[in-house]
Scaffold this active site. Structure first.
Site, PDB file in Angstrom:
ATOM      1  N   GLY A  36      32.575  42.524  25.217  1.00 50.74           N
ATOM      2  CA  GLY A  36      33.240  41.439  25.921  1.00 50.74           C
ATOM      3  C   GLY A  36      34.603  41.916  26.364  1.00 50.74           C
ATOM      4  N   ASP A 165      42.525  41.282  34.464  1.00 50.13           N
ATOM      5  CA  ASP A 165      41.609  42.329  34.910  1.00 50.13           C
ATOM      6  C   ASP A 165      40.407  41.580  35.468  1.00 50.13           C
ATOM      7  OD1 ASP A 165      39.801  44.358  35.292  1.00 50.13           O
ATOM      8  OD2 ASP A 165      39.868  45.115  33.239  1.00 50.13           O
ATOM      9  N   ARG A 169      31.610  40.247  37.251  1.00 49.72           N
ATOM     10  CA  ARG A 169      30.181  40.383  36.965  1.00 49.72           C
ATOM     11  C   ARG A 169      29.451  39.261  37.711  1.00 49.72           C
ATOM     12  NH1 ARG A 169      31.904  44.457  35.738  1.00 49.72           N
ATOM     13  NH2 ARG A 169      32.064  45.462  33.699  1.00 49.72           N
ATOM     14  N   ALA A 190      48.878  35.505  37.971  1.00 50.07           N
ATOM     15  CA  ALA A 190      49.168  36.690  37.158  1.00 50.07           C
ATOM     16  C   ALA A 190      50.351  37.481  37.695  1.00 50.07           C
ATOM     17  CB  ALA A 190      47.931  37.586  37.091  1.00 50.07           C
ATOM     18  N   GLU A 199      35.935  45.839  43.231  1.00 47.74           N
ATOM     19  CA  GLU A 199      36.455  44.467  43.206  1.00 47.74           C
ATOM     20  C   GLU A 199      37.449  44.240  44.328  1.00 47.74           C
ATOM     21  OE1 GLU A 199      35.829  44.182  38.379  1.00 47.74           O
ATOM     22  OE2 GLU A 199      37.817  44.644  39.214  1.00 47.74           O
ATOM     23  N   THR A 256      30.870  51.878  29.832  1.00 45.94           N
ATOM     24  CA  THR A 256      31.200  50.601  29.205  1.00 45.94           C
ATOM     25  C   THR A 256      32.620  50.642  28.634  1.00 45.94           C
ATOM     26  OG1 THR A 256      28.893  50.275  28.590  1.00 45.94           O
ATOM     27  CG2 THR A 256      30.517  48.932  27.434  1.00 45.94           C
ATOM     28  N   ASP A 260      38.537  48.288  30.316  1.00 48.00           N
ATOM     29  CA  ASP A 260      39.209  47.592  29.217  1.00 48.00           C
ATOM     30  C   ASP A 260      40.097  48.553  28.439  1.00 48.00           C
ATOM     31  OD1 ASP A 260      37.641  45.399  29.998  1.00 48.00           O
ATOM     32  OD2 ASP A 260      36.018  46.033  28.672  1.00 48.00           O
TER      33      ASP A 260
END
Length: 337
Positions: A36, A165, A169, A190, A199, A256, A260
């Site tokens: 997550g 960020d 998805r 932000a 993105e 993955t 992050d």
């Protein structure tokens, strides 16, 4: 670092079931990992030696227990985590191609993380927060979107730096169509915006009439925009400067949590400098200081792709420093024309 300098990461925590390599004649196997995006960011900050709190809703099920235990074990704060029996913890099944790029199959909604409400924020949490970080996956349902935007506003009112960020998805959105007005509402709340190249291109496709430059639109409200692009250079913009930073070359096995890890590295450096909303411009006005923060973030992201999983892939401060030393010749920033 004072008690009030905490990175609060808000949103979803879920289980990543990562597909193991296929073995002829055997059933396909999946390995369970904690994940997550906001939870990953909280763990990234903690593993790098910073103070973080994850804020979100977990199911009262075996997966919620696993996530809570995993957050604690990684050093992330869980004092403000909520639990519910009204829905199960979200699941994501992930397969990888030869380059470590992912394909997702989500089991959400329904999911516990979507049941967090604005009233679930603890005022003490926000009073201790110097940086509040969120992602777009908590915008996919109207009620959790309202909670996300409320959290960003409450944090800003408390003097915290607000970070997002996008971590988009589309498969998590109804009819796989993210709502651009809602994305922009969060982006415009932000101070720090982190995007992947894809993105940025998504936002460019949905530009409003008269929008000539998406980054310029972001900088009307944000003070720093950072765009990552895998092994390509990291690009960054402030209201008065811009530049790019060469990526660190590594062999990717699983992408993955790379983004992050990057944002966690960046936020940890800002936290180390005791940055909040008021002091953010001090870093942005010092090109060398900003470059050091981004170079460190880039090392964190690079290390994450060399390992499987999300929490499990996030580096320590010592590992990030070692990679920076090894790659110093290839990591110097240069101005954009």
């Amino acid at each position: 670092m004072t008690h009030g300098h905490t990175v609060v990461c808000f949103g979803e925590a879920l289980i990543d079931f990562l597909a193991a390599p296929l073995v002829e004649g055997e059933a396909r196997a999946f390995r369970q990992f904690a994940g997550g995006a906001p939870a990953n960011a909280a763990v990234a900050v903690a593993r790098l030696g910073g103070r973080s709190e994850f804020v979100g809703m977990l199911g009262e099920d075996m997966f919620g227990d696993f996530l809570l235990d995993s957050l604690r074990a990684a050093g992330a704060g869980v004092r403000y985590v909520r639990r519910t029996a009204a829905a199960k913890t979200a699941l994501a099944f992930v397969s990888l191609d030869a380059d470590g790029e992912r394909s997702f199959s989500f089991y959400r909604p329904p999911a516990a993380d979507l049941l967090f409400r604005s009233s679930d924020f603890d005022p003490l949490c926000l009073s201790e927060c110097s940086i509040f970080h969120a992602c777009s996956n908590s915008l996919t349902d109207p009620d959790i979107a309202a909670a996300t935007l409320a959290g960003m506003a409450l944090a800003r009112a408390a003097g915290a730096l607000v970070s997002i960020d996008l971590n988009l998805r589309p498969a998590l959105w109804p009819r796989a169509t993210p709502l651009l007005p809602l994305l922009w509402q969060a982006l415009e709340a932000a101070d720090l915006v982190k995007l992947a190249r894809e993105e940025l291109e998504y936002l460019e496709q949905g530009r409003r009439s008269g929008d000539q430059d998406i980054v310029a639109r972001l900088l009307r409200t944000a003070r720093l925009v950072v765009v990552t692009d895998g092994s390509a250079p990291v690009r960054w913009w402030t209201r008065h400067d811009r530049g790019e930073l060469a990526a660190i070359a590594v062999q990717a096995v699983d992408t993955t949590a790379a983004g992050d890890a990057f944002i966690g590295g960046l936020l940890s450096r800002l936290q180390q400098a005791e940055v909040d909303a008021r002091r953010f411009d001090d870093v942005l006005g010092d090109r060398d200081a900003l470059a050091r923060c981004l170079r460190y973030a880039s090392a964190c992201g690079a290390l994450a792709v060399t390992r499987h999983g999300a929490f499990a892939a996030l580096p320590t401060h010592a590992e990030a420093c070692a990679l920076l030393e090894a790659s110093a010749a290839n990591a110097s920033p240069r101005a954009m024309a």
